[in-house]
Structure formats: C-alpha cells, structure tokens
Design a protein around this motif. Sequence first.
Motif, PDB file in Angstrom:
ATOM      1  N   ILE A  37     -33.538  28.000 -21.125  1.00 19.13           N
ATOM      2  CA  ILE A  37     -32.818  28.635 -20.072  1.00 19.13           C
ATOM      3  C   ILE A  37     -31.894  27.798 -19.217  1.00 19.13           C
ATOM      4  O   ILE A  37     -30.836  28.150 -18.918  1.00 19.13           O
ATOM      5  N   LEU A  41     -36.131  23.815 -18.363  1.00 22.81           N
ATOM      6  CA  LEU A  41     -36.325  25.275 -18.171  1.00 22.81           C
ATOM      7  C   LEU A  41     -36.515  26.207 -19.252  1.00 22.81           C
ATOM      8  O   LEU A  41     -35.381  26.455 -19.889  1.00 22.81           O
ATOM      9  N   PHE A  96     -37.101  18.460  -5.824  1.00 22.49           N
ATOM     10  CA  PHE A  96     -36.312  19.492  -5.438  1.00 22.49           C
ATOM     11  C   PHE A  96     -36.339  19.889  -4.168  1.00 22.49           C
ATOM     12  O   PHE A  96     -37.493  20.204  -3.759  1.00 22.49           O
ATOM     13  N   ARG A  97     -35.263  19.443  -3.326  1.00 23.15           N
ATOM     14  CA  ARG A  97     -35.003  19.656  -1.946  1.00 23.15           C
ATOM     15  C   ARG A  97     -34.070  21.106  -1.933  1.00 23.15           C
ATOM     16  O   ARG A  97     -33.311  21.049  -2.363  1.00 23.15           O
ATOM     17  N   LEU A  98     -34.453  21.882  -0.717  1.00 20.42           N
ATOM     18  CA  LEU A  98     -33.425  22.883  -0.199  1.00 20.42           C
ATOM     19  C   LEU A  98     -33.540  23.047   1.001  1.00 20.42           C
ATOM     20  O   LEU A  98     -34.624  22.819   1.766  1.00 20.42           O
ATOM     21  N   ALA A  99     -32.576  23.800   1.754  1.00 21.48           N
ATOM     22  CA  ALA A  99     -32.770  24.274   3.019  1.00 21.48           C
ATOM     23  C   ALA A  99     -32.666  25.860   3.084  1.00 21.48           C
ATOM     24  O   ALA A  99     -32.079  26.550   2.142  1.00 21.48           O
ATOM     25  N   LEU A 108     -39.987  22.120  -3.502  1.00 21.65           N
ATOM     26  CA  LEU A 108     -40.572  22.849  -4.526  1.00 21.65           C
ATOM     27  C   LEU A 108     -41.489  22.035  -4.993  1.00 21.65           C
ATOM     28  O   LEU A 108     -41.505  21.014  -5.548  1.00 21.65           O
ATOM     29  N   TYR A 141     -42.711  21.906  -9.805  1.00 17.50           N
ATOM     30  CA  TYR A 141     -41.522  21.585 -10.035  1.00 17.50           C
ATOM     31  C   TYR A 141     -41.427  20.087 -10.115  1.00 17.50           C
ATOM     32  O   TYR A 141     -41.704  19.451  -9.089  1.00 17.50           O
ATOM     33  N   GLU A 156     -39.660  22.968 -14.640  1.00 13.50           N
ATOM     34  CA  GLU A 156     -40.642  24.039 -14.065  1.00 13.50           C
ATOM     35  C   GLU A 156     -41.714  23.949 -14.867  1.00 13.50           C
ATOM     36  O   GLU A 156     -41.637  24.262 -16.181  1.00 13.50           O
TER      37      GLU A 156
ATOM     38  N   LEU B  76     -36.968  29.055 -11.176  1.00 10.23           N
ATOM     39  CA  LEU B  76     -35.579  28.218 -10.947  1.00 10.23           C
ATOM     40  C   LEU B  76     -34.592  28.616 -12.002  1.00 10.23           C
ATOM     41  O   LEU B  76     -34.944  28.216 -13.083  1.00 10.23           O
ATOM     42  N   PRO B  78     -30.366  28.665 -13.549  1.00  8.97           N
ATOM     43  CA  PRO B  78     -28.711  27.905 -13.194  1.00  8.97           C
ATOM     44  C   PRO B  78     -28.220  29.180 -12.594  1.00  8.97           C
ATOM     45  O   PRO B  78     -28.316  30.318 -12.618  1.00  8.97           O
ATOM     46  N   LEU B  98     -30.037  25.793  -4.404  1.00  8.47           N
ATOM     47  CA  LEU B  98     -30.243  24.315  -4.473  1.00  8.47           C
ATOM     48  C   LEU B  98     -29.574  23.593  -5.373  1.00  8.47           C
ATOM     49  O   LEU B  98     -28.970  24.312  -6.464  1.00  8.47           O
ATOM     50  N   ALA B  99     -29.274  22.484  -5.430  1.00  8.08           N
ATOM     51  CA  ALA B  99     -28.724  21.652  -6.382  1.00  8.08           C
ATOM     52  C   ALA B  99     -29.769  20.614  -6.989  1.00  8.08           C
ATOM     53  O   ALA B  99     -30.639  20.098  -6.278  1.00  8.08           O
ATOM     54  N   TYR B 106     -28.509  25.649  -8.603  1.00  8.60           N
ATOM     55  CA  TYR B 106     -29.529  26.289  -9.030  1.00  8.60           C
ATOM     56  C   TYR B 106     -29.833  27.493  -7.908  1.00  8.60           C
ATOM     57  O   TYR B 106     -29.427  27.232  -6.834  1.00  8.60           O
ATOM     58  N   LEU B 108     -33.410  30.015  -6.698  1.00  9.90           N
ATOM     59  CA  LEU B 108     -34.506  30.860  -6.954  1.00  9.90           C
ATOM     60  C   LEU B 108     -34.447  32.283  -7.040  1.00  9.90           C
ATOM     61  O   LEU B 108     -34.131  32.880  -6.228  1.00  9.90           O
TER      62      LEU B 108
END
Lengths: 584, 584
Positions: A37, A41, A96-99, A108, A141, A156, B76, B78, B98-99, B106, B108
């Motif tokens: 994917i 992934l 993997f970080r996100l806000a 994650l 992740y 993942e 996760l 793309p 997220l990147a 990417y 979720l």
Amino acid sequence: MITRMSELFLRTLRDDPADAEVPSHKLLIRAGYVRPIGPGLYSWLPLGLRVLRKIEKIVRDEMTAIGGQEILFPALLPRAPYETTNRWTEYGDNLFRLADRRGNDYLLGPTHEELFTMTVKGEYSSYKDFPLLLFQIQTKYRDEARPRAGILRGREFIMKDSYSFDVDEDGLKSAYHAHRDAYQRIFGRLGVNYVIVSAVSGAMGGSASEEFLAESAVGEDTFVRCMQSGYAANVEAVLTAVPPTIDIEGQPAATVYDTPDAPTIATLVDWANSAGLPQFADREVVAADTLKNVLLKVREPGGDWELLAIGVPGDREVDDKRLGAALEPAEYALLDDADFAKHPFLVKGYVGPKALLANGVRYLVDPRVVDGTSWITGADEPNKHVVGLVAGRDFTADGTIEAAEVRDGDPSPDGAGPLVSARGIEIGHIFQLGRKYTDAFSADVLGEDGKPVRLTMGSYGIGVSRLVAVIAEQHHDELGLRWPSTVSPFDVHLVIANRDTEARAGALELAADLDVLGTEVLLDDRTASPGVKFKDAELLGVPWVVVVGRGWADGVVELRNRFSGDKRDVPVDSAAAEIARALA
Amino acid sequence: MITRMSELFLRTLRDDPADAEVPSHKLLIRAGYVRPIGPGLYSWLPLGLRVLRKIEKIVRDEMTAIGGQEILFPALLPRAPYETTNRWTEYGDNLFRLADRRGNDYLLGPTHEELFTMTVKGEYSSYKDFPLLLFQIQTKYRDEARPRAGILRGREFIMKDSYSFDVDEDGLKSAYHAHRDAYQRIFGRLGVNYVIVSAVSGAMGGSASEEFLAESAVGEDTFVRCMQSGYAANVEAVLTAVPPTIDIEGQPAATVYDTPDAPTIATLVDWANSAGLPQFADREVVAADTLKNVLLKVREPGGDWELLAIGVPGDREVDDKRLGAALEPAEYALLDDADFAKHPFLVKGYVGPKALLANGVRYLVDPRVVDGTSWITGADEPNKHVVGLVAGRDFTADGTIEAAEVRDGDPSPDGAGPLVSARGIEIGHIFQLGRKYTDAFSADVLGEDGKPVRLTMGSYGIGVSRLVAVIAEQHHDELGLRWPSTVSPFDVHLVIANRDTEARAGALELAADLDVLGTEVLLDDRTASPGVKFKDAELLGVPWVVVVGRGWADGVVELRNRFSGDKRDVPVDSAAAEIARALA
C-alpha cells in the motif's frame, strides 16, 4: 468450511514483483497473500489474513496457558507518558509523531511499557495482587529508515507484547522463564527453526535478555553459536573465552626498541620477526602478540567528554556494534588530531599502557589480556615500541571490555568448541527490565511488611505479522510456498482436474465430506486448465493437495504432499476419511 | 474455561468517574471494562475485551454468511488516494494527518473506500469476477471535535467496514439488501433495540442509504418515526406528506393589500383576521396560510454564488440540517443587507413569488405548496401583502425542496399516522455509493460484451467498539450492567458466599462441571464478604449468577437471573446440568 476458488478474492501473479528482494516477499505477493500500500505498509488479502489469524491464535493460546490476561491499548497515544521515560526523544526518527486538532502531541505506539506500567499502578496497590502477567496482540508502528523485505520489516505491524509485574526478583525470573518456555512452544507449533541468543552481555546480568532468532540467510541480525554446546549470542552479547593466566615469574624484562619502519601492526610484526627477540626464539611473532590501543572520547548522558583507551590484540579490530553495546548509554567518538594535540602524552601510533596509566586515562582491555600475557606495544615515543610488557607486572588496566570483533573459529566461552556465525531474523525478545519503568512512574505497592515495594517488570515481544514472512522464508521451494499445517490457510487444496460432470460432482461431494470432518477445504472449481491449477496449488502452498483427475474413472483420487512431493492414489470411497487421517 | 476473580486483572470502583456523563460510560469504567488513556482513547481491560471480541465474532459470522471475504488494510495510509477523492481536504479537522521521516504525508484511516476501490481495480479485470463483497474489522481514527460519552464516540475505535463491487445496479441492490438483512440478524443477536431510518432524502434515490440507530436518550442523532407504519427517517431524510391538489377553478383572484403594521408572520396573521378577507369567511387565518420566502445565496463546488429563494408555510422555520442535506454539496448563506442592496427587486420582508419569478431567481417551495393552495405572501412592495395567491395559477415554482422543519405530529409520508421524534445512536450505516469512488479511480472491468464497465459500489459500516457501550446503555439498571448472553464476558458468575471448606470445594467442583459442559465461568473465589461479591456480580452484569451460600448445607445453590431478578434454588447434584439448560 469450503472456500471456492471461483469466488475467492485472489489473483496469483506469474512474475516476481520488481521491488521484491527476498523469497518470502516475492512469493507472498505472487500468491496473493499481501499487497503493498506504501513503503512498509501492506494489506492482508484473504489467504494472508487466514495465516496471520492462525499465528495469532497459537500465540494467544500459549500466552493464556502461562496465565497471561489479554487487554488492548490504543495505538494512538498521548506524548506525556513517553516524555516521562524520555522515549519521546530517544526514539528519534523511528517514532511516528502527530498533533491533534487542538495541537496536542501524540504518537503511534512502537511498544507499550509506559501504558502498562501506568495502568497496573492505577489498578493495583498490594503485593497480594501479584504476580501479574498482561499481554496484547496489537498493531504497532515504527518509522523504519529502510522498510524492506515486505512484511519482514514493515512500518505498521502486529506484535504480541506482554509485560510481567512482580514484587521480587524471584517472581520476575519465574515470569521470564515461563515466557521462555511458552515461546519455545509457540515457535515449535509454528514450525519455525530458531535459536535463542543472549541479547546483552553477561555483564548486565546473565540471562536478563534473550532473543529468538529465526535462522535465515536474509536475516538482518548476525549471531554466533557453538554447534557443540548450543551456546548462541548476538554479536554484541558474545563473551570472550578468557585464557588462563600465565606465570609472571621468570619472564624477561620489558625492553624498548627503536622501530623506525613499523607504523602499522603488519610492519611491526615484520620488524619483530627480524629483530631476534629472545621471547620469540622458538616461534614466529604474530599480530596477536601485539597490543593495539584505540583512543576514544566518551560521554555519559548528562556528563562531560572523557578519554578512554581500549587495548585489543593487534590481530583484531574494534567492532563498533560491540563497542556501542558495551558503552551504552554513553556516546563516543574516536579521537581526532585536535584531540591528540590537546594531550601531548598521547603519541599517535605509539600509545602504550605506560603513558595512559601515568596520566590517569581510563584504560580497558580485551578479556584476553590476562595477567602474565606479554605484549609488543607502543612505547609512548615516536618510532619506539616496547617488547615483553607483561600484564599484571608492567601494567594493570582499569578493567576489561567486550569490544574486539568476534570471528568464526573463536572459542565458545563455554569451552565446548569453536563459534560459527549465522544470520537470523528476530522473532521474539524476552527482557528482564527490572525497575526501569516502574521507577519512572513510581509504581509502588504495599508490601507484606506494610512498606512500599517498587514493582519489577519484564517485557516480552513476538513479531506476529513478521512470522508470516519468516515461515514463508523458511518453508518454500522454487515452485512456491509450503505452509506447516498449523498455519496453512487451508487444510486441503482440492483440485478438480477432470472436466467430466460426474468427476466434478464427486469432487463437490468429497469437499462436503471433508467439511463434515472439520477440514478447511480450498476447492479449485475454476474453469482453468489442470496445469494452471497445479501451478497455483504449488504457489499457494497448502500442505495437502487432493487431485480429482484422470484416476476418477478408476475410482481413485490423488493425494499429494506439498512438503515431501510424495503422491499416492486413494480410493474415492475412503478418500475423505483417509485424507482426514493423513491430516491428523 | 474458568476465570478466578482472585487472579483476574480487575478493580471495580465504588464511585462514578467524575467526567462520565452517560450511564454506559460510568458503568463500563466502574465495572473495570475500559480505562481512559486520553480524550477519546480507551484501553480495553480483560472483561471489556471479551465483550468486544464476542461482538466482533457475531459481526464476522454474519458477514461471512452473506459471502463477505475478510481482508485487512493498514490504518496508516498514504495521502495520494485521499487526494484523488479530495477527502484529504474534505475531512477537515476530523482527519489525523502526519508526516513520516522523509516528510511524506500520511493519514490515519477514517474509512477505506479509496483503498478497497484501488485494490479491487488492481486485482480484477472481468465482469466474471463479480459480484464481490469484501470486509475488514479494523481500527479507525477520527479526530472528533468533542470526544464524549466514553467509547460511544472515541477517536480510535473499531469498525466493521465492508464494500460491495458489482457490474450493474441489480448487483448493487442485491448486495445492499443482503447487508440490510445481515445487519438485522447481527443487531438481533446482540440484543440491541434499533430502528432503520432513511438517511438521505428520497430525491437522491429511494433506499440509497439507511442508518441503523440504537434507540437511546443519550443518542446524538434525532430521527422521526410513525408508530403505526414503522416508517423512520433521519430528520434530514424525512419526506413531507404531500397534500392533495385543490381545484383552482372558482378561487377568488389575488388581491394586494396595504399591511402597514404587519412586518412579521404573527402581525400579518393578526391583520388578516381583522381584515374581513372573503377567503376566510368561515375560519380563522393561521400562520400556515402565509408563505414565507427565505433568500439565500448558493454556490455549487467550483461555481459562482447564485440567488435561491425558498418558500415555506409561515408556521415553519427552515431547518438548517435539512436545508444543508437538500443542497449538498453546495455551500450556502442567508442574504445579508449588502446582498439585498444589490438586488433592488428584493424588498426585504415583503418578497413574493412574483418578483422572484419575474427576475429569474431560482425558486423552490415546500412540498405542501401544491397546485390550488392559496397563500398570503409578500407583494414585493414595502408594507404590502398579497392575499389569495394561488399556486399553479398565479405562480409556479421551479421545484420543491425538503427544507422546512419537521415537527412531532406531522403526518408520516406514508399516510399511516403522525410522526414522533426520538433520539438514537448510529450503530450501522448502509450506503449505495454507486460510482463516486470507481469514477475517481476509473475502476473499469471488461463487460460481457467486451466493452469496459465501470464498477458500482456500496459501502457498509458497523461501529463494533461503540456497540459495547450501546448494549451497556440499553441494558443496565441502577445496580450495574446487564449483558445479553450472546455478548456477556462470561456465561455464569459463580459466587462463593460460604466460608465453609466443603462449600468452597463444592463450588470449585461445580465450576469444573460447568467448564466441562463448555460454559465460561467467572468464579468469585476471593476472600471478600458475600455483600461485596454480590455487589460486584450486579455491577459486572453476567446474566446468570450462581451463589454457593447458606443453602449449601441443605444441598442447594441459588440461581439468580441478573435480567429478571428472579432467584431460585437448585439441587447441588443437578446444578451444573440445570444451569447449562438455563443457559441454552
């Protein structure tokens, strides 16, 4: 259960995918088990998901059998707990970080020590509640730098992670050994060939951590083992076989020589062999007779840079992985010219123990440098070496370090024979964590004596989705996959290779009979040619293939074993029962 | 299987958690089924996970029964596929983005239409491969603005999402109805009280979309239904009962009146009742006799702003949710003073059909405005209204629109009786998507005639983790949870409420007997008092509670039904068999 190939969501591919490097990746794609994917992934198509679920079930059964209780955490986790343990930073680019919409930080989850510790602390408060063993089978992740080899190293992936909590060391050890046994049963049931290797050096506490490595030429982990004793260890964890000490009495005194043309170990050995040294009257000088001193600067977390010298026999390089593991968590670097300039007593190329010890430089040596061993090494002056420098007489190092490279043929630390190296894929890891995380979260409970006890913890992982690829990697041939029956997507692959109406009806009846016996049947009822069907059967890798073909007229079907390649005819009337027997 | 409470990872709480608003949230926390990890993020403890897995299994069974094939996508994903359908943008703040370490974008996955469409396009190429029905039971993510009510509306949750692919409408309809039936069986087996409501107006294609709503006072969705016929619809989807047309012949001509003191509907009605109008010789004028014209500007995606007038009976407001659904995907806004200034023919407060139609403004009316209905409305001049303006004679609108508010007591569109409103929680959604996604990805296959056929698609969801809370919400009392036996974490809760050694031994024996009969037993073998144990049994909500208590001496155990509250004594010797019978 009967699954008809005419309805199954499956397209097999004739050619290997362009970007696939390892056999399991090629075959799992070609056989329609998984699809890419994005980098690292994959989607699980029906056949792949069936294998994955069977592995999950075996893992779950064995975890439950040792008293594990299954729970499930989110994969999306707040930053704070990982800040508490500093892993928010330590994981670096692998996390993997996100806000979220409010700008709060999340990650994650790559592994869940923090959450399990906090949860146990939140629920339990007395020694009476322990031992406790919790596990989850969950999606994890990691933002791998080089996702590769299909599901062998995805970004993942599914892991079983478990965590033991105990009030004392005995409890931790018992949980650790229960896991070790359970993992052996799991990998045994899965038909995986594996070795258990020490994962950290004995200096950190004996069997505190072991890895289960599946033997595989495409593995990313190198390990060594002794075929005679079964000793196995990660290269980082290999212990050097320590030679016996030698009598110092009567050894000639150390002597300094001018060695103008010997700037390297090789030229030094040449010089020594031509110098008529009394110590070597009866044998040749070899590189292992020299002592090479490598100069580093080292910084403990939060500390200052300090000098460190490492002495290893001249025939060995310092192995960066072993050095890193030995110095962890400190960072380190080789001294550069500017550093040498700052310390004039360090004569580059001619550094010897004398100057190091006289100037208070920390000096660690290879474990082979035992008392009484005699060395040719630097004399701390340009173009001068000292010969006959005896450990324990002329110098005493501050300690030993496991940093020299490990070579095939080195003696096993248990003395049973030589070590040989091999490659493996990490499929499991068991780890006596101790109080690292319970300290971070002050996870105390009331002890039997009424005083608080800090919990001690173990963490244990199995790469569940990776195992699909590992099994494919270990069990395939040039024609396709070959699943052990415990994880095969189906028990029987029933191929209709006869266009005769009666043969087809008979095949459907046989499928129904097998179904009644509890067998999972993949029925190839497509209109394709027998040749296409046989090729697919070989590619898909179900262990038992039954062919309703030419023999139908004579009242027989063919039973093929995908593993052994054996074929034999079975009477139609007794076919279902016979196949069920063969399966059992 | 026997689970001992003395070993179970469980701590029940006496008090409701401070932040919990709805009963299911309070009880699932108190009973130790789930724990909060962050806003909208929960961990599943052993009891909660057992309920979740049972729901999953029922969903999986029924999806498989209608020919669904299970696969599994990553969470996760793309960015590119969601860019193709514009959902990367359309989801707005609801999407977690997220990147990765290389800076690639990417998300979720909130739902997987894109991935399924691409995958089917990648594997299949002929009409012969269809129909196809794929599903997954998977973790989904939505960054809800207000995560609330525990697992009723989380930010990480588990859904079953399925997708049907067909080459023609009949195939799509058949897949849709198969899902509808399967969902009824699923929710029936789960013991959920639910209604099926039309989710989009009939204008978009009849039964193209329906929602399954669990009836609940804490639900976020409002729907209306007719108790006589069972008709039910989301407020957005309610169809207005259209009154019969009225004979135009003989109706008095429209007349314009000065109405200086009638700027509102109420004052206009007052004026009309005092004006001695011939049309109202025999009855009072009511607000529903007036026609209110609401002026909007509307912009289709990529288009320009255009005027739109909506005519609704004066007793009703325009419902913003219904208006939005009717105009979707266009955006819209009420005209402001500046807009009115740009169009002098629009006399604010006195807009009538005449000026709208004369100036080419698009004019849509409520479905109640049928031919022959006579209206009091604006005369397009300040302080003037027209009376007796007859639809079909004096004006003809451009069409109808379902935008007027729906009220309790409104007639059901099927004529069976009045509508009443209620609240529900969305637990399932079935949707004939048609070619929205297959168009976006040009998902064509070769048709029977050798020409390409664009696939048509349905998408179908069930909120699996939410159902745990829904069932708890519908089945609880003031003492605790009350699980239907199909999803209860255990079949029997066996309470040892007698300290006698023989009674305890007998209880263990009874547990073993039940285990042999295939019953899942939760055994309360703790040292706690009977009172504590009974309270926990009520809180945990296992449907059958067996008490080994005082009756032991007389050879009986007590069998309690957590649902009905019934209690009866059962002889010890026949207890296991009798309990197994009661369970079956």
